[in-house]
Every structure is written in structure tokens, then in C-alpha cells.
Write an enzyme that holds these catalytic residues in place. Structure first.
Site, PDB file in Angstrom:
ATOM      1  N   ASP A 281      -7.702   7.268   9.281  1.00  0.00           N
ATOM      2  CA  ASP A 281      -8.818   6.381   8.953  1.00  0.00           C
ATOM      3  C   ASP A 281      -8.993   5.331  10.044  1.00  0.00           C
ATOM      4  O   ASP A 281      -9.947   4.564  10.010  1.00  0.00           O
ATOM      5  CB  ASP A 281      -8.529   5.706   7.594  1.00  0.00           C
ATOM      6  CG  ASP A 281      -9.684   4.870   7.088  1.00  0.00           C
ATOM      7  OD1 ASP A 281     -10.841   5.322   7.223  1.00  0.00           O
ATOM      8  OD2 ASP A 281      -9.442   3.762   6.559  1.00  0.00           O
TER       9      ASP A 281
ATOM     10  N   ILE B  99       0.839  -1.207   0.000  1.00  0.00           N
ATOM     11  CA  ILE B  99       0.000   0.000   0.000  1.00  0.00           C
ATOM     12  C   ILE B  99       0.873   1.256   0.000  1.00  0.00           C
ATOM     13  O   ILE B  99       0.565   2.249  -0.658  1.00  0.00           O
ATOM     14  CB  ILE B  99      -0.994  -0.012   1.186  1.00  0.00           C
ATOM     15  CG1 ILE B  99      -1.905  -1.245   1.088  1.00  0.00           C
ATOM     16  CG2 ILE B  99      -1.843   1.255   1.200  1.00  0.00           C
ATOM     17  CD1 ILE B  99      -2.808  -1.476   2.287  1.00  0.00           C
TER      18      ILE B  99
ATOM     19  N   HIS C 270     -12.656   4.258   9.398  1.00  0.00           N
ATOM     20  CA  HIS C 270     -12.035   3.045   8.841  1.00  0.00           C
ATOM     21  C   HIS C 270     -12.713   2.608   7.536  1.00  0.00           C
ATOM     22  O   HIS C 270     -13.311   1.537   7.462  1.00  0.00           O
ATOM     23  CB  HIS C 270     -12.060   1.897   9.872  1.00  0.00           C
ATOM     24  CG  HIS C 270     -10.985   0.887   9.622  1.00  0.00           C
ATOM     25  ND1 HIS C 270     -10.371   0.170  10.613  1.00  0.00           N
ATOM     26  CD2 HIS C 270     -10.395   0.459   8.459  1.00  0.00           C
ATOM     27  CE1 HIS C 270      -9.478  -0.645  10.097  1.00  0.00           C
ATOM     28  NE2 HIS C 270      -9.467  -0.487   8.786  1.00  0.00           N
TER      29      HIS C 270
END
Ligand SMILES: O=CC(=O)O
Length: 356
Positions: free
Chosen positions: A293, A174, A318
Site C-alpha cells: 500500500d 496495527i 496508500h
């Protein structure tokens, strides 16, 4: 809750995976599916009761898989399949002890989480929470436009002379996808601190590949210690998987070292950041802003949470992987992993529980 044929192997599914994916399980006549039908964390007592005798469990990151749950399941359990890339909620050594396999959902969510990481960096730098609050509260008509009011540090460097160093705490898939998105923003320098267990040769090869992929723009890519990461990052992305080894790596000491105009993004795991320290850093302006998040203790982040009192803290509940496309791919992969696990076949995405 469908229940047919008591002797069929039982699979417990802790969320309704929707009309495209549930039939992959419910249409099979060789398993019994027990489903938690509500769109919230499955009730622990319900899970402890229903998991008895199951061969497989499909969970999301809010179900805790520990010795208690595995003992309740008993010796039939072959696979835990989590619809997440993170596995902080799973006591992996307990799975290893019992020879239970673990499926997870890497890759399919990389783009969605990288997208939202960049979004959070932009929101934090450009004061999204604070400025949207002005509009939401009807204060725009009273707001006097002034040349430097509500300005913030710019993410892109084109048109401005300053260069930007992006930092990554955790440097996996990521992070790489986030870096790729930042190259067109003019980022030239990247530093990271990552898994100390990755081999030096792996890191060298990977970094050479990333540098050549982002030629000629990316000038430097360096592994650094935590101190340097805190001190040098203009934008810091926390994309570490969580767990005891990374708990509160970002604490008061770390945050005090950061630049006053720096932005912190956390789309990894809430536990990496000490929330009280982050709230203090924002309140006392040690850093510019935060886009997060994930929060330690989520989803119990109510109105009184210290981070909610900070206008420069942009908080999402989230939703990093919450695009239609990604959630469909994750749910499908979680089911495929589960089915492969219960039939003792190769899983599309398995974590080696003995190696973690
Ligand atoms: O946080 C989400 C995930 O781990 O997939």
C-alpha cells in the site's frame, strides 16, 4: 480561503477536511483559517508563504515539516497536527528544539489498516493483480481453465495440512489487530521484530496478554532477529513507522532469505523496502508475491516504476486508512489535536517530541 480579522491566531490547514469537520475550525470566530483547497499535496511555496505567523498547522503525511517550514512559520507556531499515525514526514527533533507540540491520529485507523493488510495478503497470495489483469484485458475467453493454473499459496490453513507462520516487522497496534484477524484463518505461529527501544518487561507482558487473548489457537509468539523473520515467515507484514532507522531493512539480502512461497505485505512505510530489490525478488521468484500500500518515493510511482512491471506485485495507492468512518475520525482527531495545541490544553493524541 476565508480570512477574517488579521489579528486572530492563524491556523493553516493543508487539506479540505470535509463538511463534517471543517466547521469545527471555520465556525470559530477566535481563529483565522487558511485552507489549501485542492485535493492534492499542498504547494510548498504556498505553504511557506501562508505558514508565516501561524499558531497551528494541520497536515497529512505528504507535507514535509522540516526546519525550513518551521523557520518560515516563526515563533508563534505552537502545534503541528498530522492527520496520520505515521510521522516520517516530520523532522521531530526540529519540533523539540522549538517546543512545538505534535498531534497525530493513532488508534482510530488501526482497524482500517489491519483490514487492508489482510486484504493485501490475500491479494498477493491468490494472484489478484495478475488474474484481474487477464479479465481486464479481455483474455478470459482465451484462458483455458487448468487444474493448477493461477493457483497460489493459501492464507488459511483450515482444510490443508500446512501450518502458517506470520511475521511482523514492527509490532504495534496495527500488527496486533492484523494478527487478531488472522487467528480465524488458522495461524498458529507468530514471530516479530520490533522497536529495540521497547523494554523487555513491556514486551513480555504484552506477549503474554496476546497469547492468552488468542488461546487456544495461537501456539507461539516470539521476538526474533531480522534474519529469522525473513527466513521463517510465510506471510510477512511490514507495519513499521518508517524513518532512518528502518530504511531498506527489507533489501536484497533480506529478500533472498525468504521462502519461495512467502508473501510480503507492506502497509507501513515505503522506505522500509528497497523497491528495486523487491522487483528483482518478484522477477526472479525468490518470493511468491507482494501486496503493498506504500512505496518509497510515493506518490511518484508512474507506469515505468519497476514494481509495476511485476504481475505478482499488488499495489494500492496508500489507501490503508481510506474508509469513510476512519477518515472522518482521523480528520476530527487532527482538528481536536490542533485546537487543544493552540489553546495549550491536553491533546487527545500527542506524541512526546522530546522522547522520540
Ligand atoms: O499512512 C497513513 C498514516 O500514517 O496515517
Amino acid at each position: 480561503m476565508p480570512s477574517s480579522g488579521a489579528s486572530k491566531p492563524k491556523v493553516v490547514v493543508c487539506r479540505d477536511l470535509g463538511p463534517d469537520v471543517m466547521p469545527l475550525l471555520t465556525k470559530r470566530d477566535d481563529i483565522e483559517v487558511v485552507l489549501w483547497t485542492e485535493d492534492r499535496v499542498s504547494d510548498r511555496q504556498w505553504l511557506l508563504e501562508n505558514v508565516k505567523g501561524a499558531v497551528g498547522i494541520v497536515i497529512v503525511f505528504s507535507e514535509l515539516v522540516d526546519a525550513e517550514l518551521l523557520d518560515a512559520a516563526g515563533p508563534n507556531l505552537k502545534v503541528v497536527s498530522t492527520m496520520s499515525v505515521g510521522y516520517e514526514h516530520i523532522h521531530v527533533p526540529e519540533l523539540a528544539k522549538r517546543n512545538i507540540r505534535l498531534g497525530y491520529t493513532p488508534d482510530v485507523l488501526t482497524d482500517a489498516v489491519a483490514d487492508i493488510s489482510v486484504m493485501l495478503a490475500l491479494m498477493a497470495g491468490r494472484n489478484a493483480n495478475e488474474t484481474m489483469g487477464i479479465v481486464r484485458e479481455g483474455l478470459w475467453p482465451k484462458f483455458i481453465w487448468a487444474p493448477f493454473a493461477l493457483c497460489g499459496p493459501q492464507l488459511s490453513t483450515s482444510g490443508v495440512s500446512a501450518s502458517r507462520t506470520v511475521g511482523f516487522l514492527g509490532f504495534g497496534r496495527i500488527s496486533h489487530a492484523t494478527l487478531a484477524r488472522l487467528i480465524p484463518f488458522g495461524v498458529t505461529d507468530c514471530i516479530y521484530s520490533s522497536n529495540p527501544n521497547s523494554s523487555t518487561s513491556y514486551k513480555k507482558e504484552r506477549d503474554e496478554k496476546l497469547l492468552s487473548q488468542h488461546q487456544p489457537q495461537l501456539k507461539s509468539l516470539r521476538a526474533v532477529d531480522l534474519d529469522t523473520l525473513g527466513r521463517e515467515s510465510d506471510v510477512l507484514f511490514i507495519l513499521a513507522p518508517g524513518g532512518p532507522k528502518t530504511r531498506h531493512l527489507v533489501n536484497e539480502d533480506f529478500l533472498r532469505k525468504m521462502k519461495k512461497h512467502s508473501v510480503l505485505v507492506n502497509a507501513g512505510r515505503g522506505t522500509v523496502v528497497d523497491s528495486d530489490a523487491l522487483a528483482k525478488a518478484l522477477r526472479e521468484k525468490w518470493i511468491w508475491g507482494a501486496g503493498i500500500d506504500v512505496v518509497e518515493g510515493e506518490p511518484n510511482v508512474g507506469k515505468d516504476h519497476p514494481l509495476l512491471k511485476e504481475p505478482r506485485c499488488n499495489i494500492l495507492p496508500h489507501i490503508g486508512s481510506a474508509s469513510f468512518e476512519t477518515r472522518l475520525a482521523m480528520a476530527t482527531l487532527a482538528v481536536d489535536n490542533c485546537l487543544a495545541g493552540i489553546t495549550e490544553q491536553e491533546m487527545p493524541a500527542e506524541l512526546d517530541v522530546k522522547a522520540l
